[in-house]
Design a protein around this motif. Structure first.
Motif, mmCIF file in Angstrom:
data_model
loop_
_atom_site.group_PDB
_atom_site.id
_atom_site.type_symbol
_atom_site.label_atom_id
_atom_site.label_comp_id
_atom_site.label_asym_id
_atom_site.label_seq_id
_atom_site.Cartn_x
_atom_site.Cartn_y
_atom_site.Cartn_z
ATOM 1 N N ASP A 5 -3.499 6.505 13.290
ATOM 2 C CA ASP A 5 -4.923 6.661 12.844
ATOM 3 C C ASP A 5 -5.880 6.981 13.930
ATOM 4 O O ASP A 5 -6.758 7.245 13.583
ATOM 5 C CB ASP A 5 -5.071 5.625 11.951
ATOM 6 C CG ASP A 5 -4.820 5.681 10.358
ATOM 7 O OD1 ASP A 5 -4.296 6.885 10.142
ATOM 8 O OD2 ASP A 5 -4.651 4.629 9.622
ATOM 9 N N ASP A 17 -2.694 4.751 -0.481
ATOM 10 C CA ASP A 17 -3.973 5.096 -0.009
ATOM 11 C C ASP A 17 -4.797 5.521 -1.424
ATOM 12 O O ASP A 17 -5.819 5.538 -1.446
ATOM 13 C CB ASP A 17 -4.080 6.535 0.785
ATOM 14 C CG ASP A 17 -3.714 5.963 2.292
ATOM 15 O OD1 ASP A 17 -3.588 4.891 2.449
ATOM 16 O OD2 ASP A 17 -3.105 6.768 2.948
ATOM 17 N N ARG A 66 -2.213 10.095 3.372
ATOM 18 C CA ARG A 66 -1.058 9.494 3.936
ATOM 19 C C ARG A 66 0.041 9.294 2.847
ATOM 20 O O ARG A 66 -0.270 8.634 2.090
ATOM 21 C CB ARG A 66 -1.050 8.356 4.772
ATOM 22 C CG ARG A 66 0.079 7.788 5.599
ATOM 23 C CD ARG A 66 0.036 6.343 6.199
ATOM 24 N NE ARG A 66 -0.998 6.616 7.052
ATOM 25 C CZ ARG A 66 -2.178 5.787 7.007
ATOM 26 N NH1 ARG A 66 -2.339 5.219 5.868
ATOM 27 N NH2 ARG A 66 -3.132 5.859 7.996
ATOM 28 N N THR A 114 -5.441 -1.089 13.530
ATOM 29 C CA THR A 114 -5.280 0.310 13.351
ATOM 30 C C THR A 114 -3.595 0.548 13.489
ATOM 31 O O THR A 114 -3.110 0.065 14.319
ATOM 32 C CB THR A 114 -6.084 1.056 14.258
ATOM 33 O OG1 THR A 114 -7.547 0.555 14.302
ATOM 34 C CG2 THR A 114 -6.225 2.479 14.191
ATOM 35 N N ARG A 115 -3.498 1.659 13.035
ATOM 36 C CA ARG A 115 -2.058 2.264 13.091
ATOM 37 C C ARG A 115 -2.222 3.208 14.148
ATOM 38 O O ARG A 115 -3.353 4.003 14.390
ATOM 39 C CB ARG A 115 -1.767 2.992 11.701
ATOM 40 C CG ARG A 115 -1.600 2.049 10.574
ATOM 41 C CD ARG A 115 -1.329 3.064 9.297
ATOM 42 N NE ARG A 115 -0.389 4.177 9.154
ATOM 43 C CZ ARG A 115 0.564 4.210 8.689
ATOM 44 N NH1 ARG A 115 1.096 3.239 8.034
ATOM 45 N NH2 ARG A 115 1.178 5.183 8.852
#
Length: 298
Positions: A224, A19, A8, A220-221
């Protein structure tokens, strides 16, 4: 910058850590929001609403002057940017300092958000929430956020199920006559050792006076969420919250505080489940209805 497959990018609106060492540093937005967590009483932010975004001056006539005082250029800065969030924070703090709703435009919402609350900070939190309470009532999630409101409203939110902080916040808000919003996690993230500490029985008890809101199982995004973990992170959580509260959650939030983007499976699923609102770093908005969007485009 070039990004390897599966990695990302870090950009101005990305709330996440890099990341890998090859990614950019954490974004200005992330640094600002995390710095606010160190404020003893928490930080206030003026949230945009669906109705406010339809106005020519969504943050009100005082926004340009406040942006100038902050040294922001352009003044006011673009919405949904790190500088936009900085301005909204300044406007939220200004509202609490003035202690008067008369300085706030129609449809304004002022929010105070909390995660963990150390015991030594609790007197500051109480003083702050007393001032927040004086601005106006808690947002009514049964109302139409696309319709202008008669005056300023407030939000008090506790994220990630830090047990002691949540129980303290629930009791304090009960004493102050505030309906708080709780965004629980059910699986403890590795980087949040104190999170996901509330039992189902405790959450059900909170729901008798406060609002249980969607925030995924393990932090969590939206971008994702995949088909493989959709049930664990979204649909099972929605069902669990519905069972605990006796009604479906009426507002959701993602890790990173992103707005609704129907390109992401997680957002499309929330809409399909009937969650009406999404709260982000900048706004509290009605989730757009796909049928209405298609009709408008015809």
């Amino acid at each position: 910058m070039a990004v390897s497959p599966g990695r990302r990018p870090s950009d101005a609106r990305d709330f996440s850590d890099p990341d890998s060492p090859d990614d950019a540093d954490p974004s200005p937005l992330r640094r600002l929001v995390l710095a606010q967590l160190e404020e003893p009483g928490g930080a206030a932010v003026r949230l945009l609403t669906t109705a406010a975004l339809a106005d020519d001056e969504p943050l009100g006539p005082d926004a340009a002057a406040a942006a100038h005082e902050l040294g922001l250029d352009p003044a006011p800065p673009p919405l949904f940017s790190p500088d936009g969030y900085l301005l909204q924070s300044a406007l939220g703090e200004q509202a609490l300092a003035d202690g008067s709703a008369h300085t706030l435009p129609t449809s304004a919402v002022v929010a105070c958000n909390y995660h963990d609350v150390p015991p030594e900070n609790r007197p500051d939190v109480e003083r702050r929430l007393r001032r927040l309470r004086d601005l106006g009532p808690t947002v009514d999630l049964g109302s139409d956020l696309a319709a202008p409101a008669p005056g300023p409203r407030i939000v008090v939110a506790f994220y990630d199920s830090y047990r002691d902080a949540a129980l303290f916040g629930a009791d304090l808000c009960h004493r102050l006559g505030l309906r708080a919003w709780f965004f629980p996690l059910f699986r403890r993230p590795d980087d949040e050792p104190g999170a996901a500490g509330l039992s189902d029985a405790e959450l059900a008890d909170l729901a008798t006076e406060h609002e249980l809101c969607f925030h995924t199982a393990s932090h969590t995004r939206a971008d994702d969420v995949t088909e493989a973990d959709l049930a664990r992170e979204v649909t099972d959580v929605h069902a669990r919250l519905t069972d605990l509260a006796g009604r479906p959650p009426r507002v959701g939030a993602w890790l990173g505080g992103s707005r609704f983007d129907e390109r992401h499976l997680g957002n499309r699923t929330l809409r399909g489940l009937g969650v009406p609102h999404l709260i982000s770093n900048w706004s509290l908005e009605t989730i757009p209805d796909a049928r209405a969007e298609r009709h408008t485009g015809d």
